[in-house]
Design a protein around this motif. Structure first.
Motif, PDB file in Angstrom:
ATOM      1  N   PHE A 196      -3.387  -9.948  -1.823  1.00 50.82           N
ATOM      2  CA  PHE A 196      -4.334  -8.852  -2.069  1.00 50.82           C
ATOM      3  C   PHE A 196      -3.632  -7.697  -2.745  1.00 50.82           C
ATOM      4  O   PHE A 196      -2.473  -7.416  -2.432  1.00 50.82           O
ATOM      5  N   ASN A 197      -4.359  -7.009  -3.629  1.00 56.97           N
ATOM      6  CA  ASN A 197      -3.888  -5.725  -4.117  1.00 56.97           C
ATOM      7  C   ASN A 197      -4.610  -4.609  -3.366  1.00 56.97           C
ATOM      8  O   ASN A 197      -5.816  -4.446  -3.487  1.00 56.97           O
ATOM      9  N   GLU A 198      -3.872  -3.865  -2.572  1.00 51.76           N
ATOM     10  CA  GLU A 198      -4.361  -2.616  -1.962  1.00 51.76           C
ATOM     11  C   GLU A 198      -5.641  -2.745  -1.154  1.00 51.76           C
ATOM     12  O   GLU A 198      -6.721  -2.352  -1.593  1.00 51.76           O
ATOM     13  N   HIS A 234      -6.473  -0.874   1.037  1.00 57.24           N
ATOM     14  CA  HIS A 234      -6.993   0.477   1.224  1.00 57.24           C
ATOM     15  C   HIS A 234      -8.072   0.820   0.196  1.00 57.24           C
ATOM     16  O   HIS A 234      -9.114   1.384   0.542  1.00 57.24           O
ATOM     17  N   GLN A 235      -7.828   0.489  -1.081  1.00 61.04           N
ATOM     18  CA  GLN A 235      -8.835   0.820  -2.097  1.00 61.04           C
ATOM     19  C   GLN A 235     -10.056  -0.089  -1.971  1.00 61.04           C
ATOM     20  O   GLN A 235     -11.184   0.353  -2.157  1.00 61.04           O
ATOM     21  N   ILE A 236      -9.829  -1.372  -1.670  1.00 62.21           N
ATOM     22  CA  ILE A 236     -10.950  -2.294  -1.522  1.00 62.21           C
ATOM     23  C   ILE A 236     -11.884  -1.763  -0.425  1.00 62.21           C
ATOM     24  O   ILE A 236     -13.094  -1.683  -0.611  1.00 62.21           O
ATOM     25  N   ALA A 270      -4.313  12.086 -14.206  1.00 61.54           N
ATOM     26  CA  ALA A 270      -5.134  11.621 -13.087  1.00 61.54           C
ATOM     27  C   ALA A 270      -5.111  12.684 -11.988  1.00 61.54           C
ATOM     28  O   ALA A 270      -4.041  13.157 -11.599  1.00 61.54           O
ATOM     29  N   SER A 271      -6.301  13.018 -11.472  1.00 58.46           N
ATOM     30  CA  SER A 271      -6.411  14.146 -10.528  1.00 58.46           C
ATOM     31  C   SER A 271      -5.599  13.939  -9.245  1.00 58.46           C
ATOM     32  O   SER A 271      -5.237  14.893  -8.583  1.00 58.46           O
ATOM     33  N   TRP A 272      -5.303  12.688  -8.918  1.00 53.40           N
ATOM     34  CA  TRP A 272      -4.631  12.382  -7.649  1.00 53.40           C
ATOM     35  C   TRP A 272      -3.114  12.175  -7.798  1.00 53.40           C
ATOM     36  O   TRP A 272      -2.431  11.923  -6.820  1.00 53.40           O
TER      37      TRP A 272
HETATM   38  C1  GBH Z   1      -3.480   1.429  -8.494  1.00 58.42           C
HETATM   39  O1  GBH Z   1      -3.813   2.005  -7.258  1.00 58.42           O
HETATM   40  C2  GBH Z   1      -4.322   0.191  -8.778  1.00 58.42           C
HETATM   41  O2  GBH Z   1      -3.766  -0.938  -8.154  1.00 58.42           O
HETATM   42  C3  GBH Z   1      -4.468  -0.076 -10.265  1.00 58.42           C
HETATM   43  O3  GBH Z   1      -5.463  -1.041 -10.490  1.00 58.42           O
HETATM   44  C4  GBH Z   1      -4.773   1.203 -11.007  1.00 58.42           C
HETATM   45  O4  GBH Z   1      -4.928   0.988 -12.381  1.00 58.42           O
HETATM   46  C5  GBH Z   1      -3.628   2.173 -10.744  1.00 58.42           C
HETATM   47  O5  GBH Z   1      -3.615   2.461  -9.392  1.00 58.42           O
HETATM   48  C6  GBH Z   1      -3.757   3.506 -11.453  1.00 58.42           C
HETATM   49  O6  GBH Z   1      -4.831   4.243 -10.945  1.00 58.42           O
HETATM   50  O7  GBH Z   1      -9.911   9.621  -4.808  1.00 58.42           O
HETATM   51  O8  GBH Z   1     -10.979   8.916  -6.866  1.00 58.42           O
HETATM   52  O9  GBH Z   1      -9.048  10.358  -6.925  1.00 58.42           O
HETATM   53  C7  GBH Z   1      -3.106   3.172  -6.914  1.00 58.42           C
HETATM   54  C8  GBH Z   1      -3.667   3.805  -5.656  1.00 58.42           C
HETATM   55  C9  GBH Z   1      -5.518   4.928  -6.762  1.00 58.42           C
HETATM   56  C10 GBH Z   1      -4.764   5.582  -4.585  1.00 58.42           C
HETATM   57  C11 GBH Z   1      -6.315   6.226  -6.870  1.00 58.42           C
HETATM   58  C12 GBH Z   1      -5.560   6.860  -4.703  1.00 58.42           C
HETATM   59  C13 GBH Z   1      -7.405   8.010  -5.633  1.00 58.42           C
HETATM   60  C14 GBH Z   1      -8.748   7.845  -6.317  1.00 58.42           C
HETATM   61  N1  GBH Z   1      -4.371   5.055  -5.876  1.00 58.42           N
HETATM   62  N2  GBH Z   1      -6.716   6.715  -5.559  1.00 58.42           N
HETATM   63  S1  GBH Z   1      -9.735   9.293  -6.212  1.00 58.42           S
END
Ligand code: GBH
Length: 478
Positions: free
Chosen positions: A173-175, A177-179, A354-356
């Motif tokens: 799996f990739n992440e 947490h995001q899924i 990217a904002s984060w």
């Molecule tokens: C990766 O996740 C992904 O695996 C990849 O697919 C992606 O292209 C890459 O990041 C760049 O983004 O609350 O809307 O501001 C990284 C993990 C992704 C965790 C963004 C925090 C915040 C989204 N991070 N997330 S938001």
């Protein structure tokens, strides 16, 4: 002129490996070609383009469905040891579910890609699932329906069988947490559900069980013959204490347990972090639930889960500062409320497009040390790290500085802290579909022209820079 933040003359250990990464939905396009069906991303974005800032989608993306040979040549010229890419589930199994028919055209696409990589001396590292759940399964509840565990393990077994003769490194799996959090909790990723505090935990539970079963299938049926390794990718925005007060240290620890420990603790030790179990039990009771919102593993499941990884894939980009804050500041119920930590960025940190994502190189070393201390120094492959820019910007000095100084911290973690780091992967080989940010945020070492039907690829300065690091096996000291 790129300067190291601090002098660092270490060279990378002899067996340290370098790679680049992408993911199927972000690069392939060809969404309805060769028998592929819609994933949850296709379905959601076709239905509602407004979900994405520039109203774009992955229908064509980088067109790697057709341009894969050119991609492999770019990877070859870069000189890296491996290419981490993901397989589109609905390309292989258009109906998605357990026992359903295998799509030969989809199989051929990845056979060709893998053969091309192998013939050029690049190791294929395959992510089995990078978020593109077949819509056929999502419409049945996706990761909230426990039948997806059998569907996923069937799919994983199909991949081990088809490609395991050449693929020796698998990522289940990739992440998570995001899924789960962004997908079912906060409606920031497909399927855009917002049922935090309940659905996110159910999703996580299903996905962890699917992971552990796929790991055991490989271990028992494939590893003895194929001899490969199975890992899992977990992301960590590193949670650092806002000040050095004991309270803030506790907040940072809590944040790490609720975000990272949520998934890695079960995989290493068999169950969720005790602090999560206790807090969610307690809050659920107060909210009037008769069982905890956090599902429970059976004894058998704990046994299957415990130690179900050959390496940890770590996606690390940035750091947050943590401080405790009253639970009334969060929706009830919610994962955020269960944790009750406020996160922020230091105003002095350099922001990216990217904002984060802020530039915080020391967080890389600290997160590696945190992992070493909490999980008994497991083998860690950094499976993603990268910087976001805007526009074409071939002269991407900020990305170069980011890579250089994050790698410098990786070296310190290896030599000064004895962290077991196997290698590093740059995200990403090329600009691609950046989820809800569409094509507005660029992570590529290679620029892709999305206005050009040819999707022309042009290496940025960071491409040559990374090439130099890989070739010399040291940081560039200019
Ligand atoms: C990766 O996740 C992904 O695996 C990849 O697919 C992606 O292209 C890459 O990041 C760049 O983004 O609350 O809307 O501001 C990284 C993990 C992704 C965790 C963004 C925090 C915040 C989204 N991070 N997330 S938001």
């Amino acid at each position: 002129q790129i300067a190291l933040s601090e002098p660092n003359n270490y060279s990378f250990p002899e067996n340290f490996i370098f790679g680049v990464a992408t993911a199927s939905y972000q690069i392939e396009g060809g969404w309805n070609e060769g028998g592929r069906t819609e994933s949850t991303w296709d379905y959601q974005l076709h239905k509602n383009p407004d979900l994405i800032v520039d109203k774009s989608n992955g229908d064509v993306a980088c067109d790697s469905y057709h341009k894969w040979k050119e991609d492999v040549q770019l990877i070859k010229n870069l000189g890296v040891n491996f290419y981490r890419f993901s397989i589109s589930w609905s390309r292989i199994l258009p109906q998605g579910f357990k026992g359903s028919e295998i799509n030969q055209e989809g199989v051929t696409y990845y056979n060709d890609l893998i053969d091309e990589l192998v013939s050029k001396g690049i190791e294929p590292y395959v992510t089995i699932f990078h978020w593109d759940t077949p819509q056929a399964l999502e419409s049945q509840g996706g990761w909230l329906n426990e039948s997806i565990i059998d569907d996923y393990t069937y799919y994983a077994r199909v991949l081990f069988t088809l490609y395991g003769d050449r693929v020796k490194t698998w990522i289940t799996f990739n992440e998570f947490h995001q899924i789960c959090e962004e997908g079912y909790g906060l409606a920031k990723k497909a399927p855009f559900e917002n049922l935090t505090g309940v659905a996110d935990y159910q999703c996580g539970h299903q996905a962890l069980l699917a992971h552990s079963r796929a790991y055991r299938i490989y271990e028992q049926e494939f590893k003895p013959i194929q001899g490969g390794n199975v890992g899992v990718v977990i992301d960590s925005v590193y949670g650092a204490p806002k000040t050095d007060s004991e309270l803030d240290k506790n907040a940072a620890e809590l944040q790490m347990q609720f975000d990272f420990g949520w998934f890695f603790n079960p995989i290493v030790y068999g169950n969720y972090p005790q602090v999560m179990i206790d807090r969610i039990d307690e809050l659920s009771k107060r909210e009037g639930y008769n069982t905890s919102r956090l599902p429970k593993f059976s004894d058998n499941e704990i046994e299957t889960m415990k130690g179900s990884f050959d390496f940890l894939g770590l996606n690390h980009y940035t750091t947050n500062l943590c401080t405790l804050i009253g639970s009334n500041n969060f929706p009830n119920p919610s994962h955020a409320r269960d944790c009750s930590v406020e996160t922020s960025a230091d105003p002095s940190w350099k922001p990216s497009a990217a904002s984060w994502l802020w530039y915080v190189p020391w967080g890389m070393r600290d997160v590696l040390v945190w992992i070493k201390e909490h999980y008994n120094n497991p083998p860690v492959l950094i499976t993603e790290n990268g910087w976001a820019t805007r526009g074409k910007r071939l002269n991407d000095t900020d990305r170069i500085e980011y890579i250089q100084n994050y790698l410098s911290e990786v070296l310190k973690a290896i030599y000064e802290d004895n962290c077991n780091v196997l290698g590093y992967t740059a995200w990403s080989l090329m600009d691609n579909f950046e989820w809800t940010r569409g094509y507005t945020e660029k992570f590529g070492l290679v620029h892709v022209d999305f206005n050009d039907p040819n999707r022309t690829r042009t290496p940025r300065q960071s491409y040559s820079f990374y090439q130099e690091i890989v070739r010399t096996r040291r940081l560039v000291n200019k």
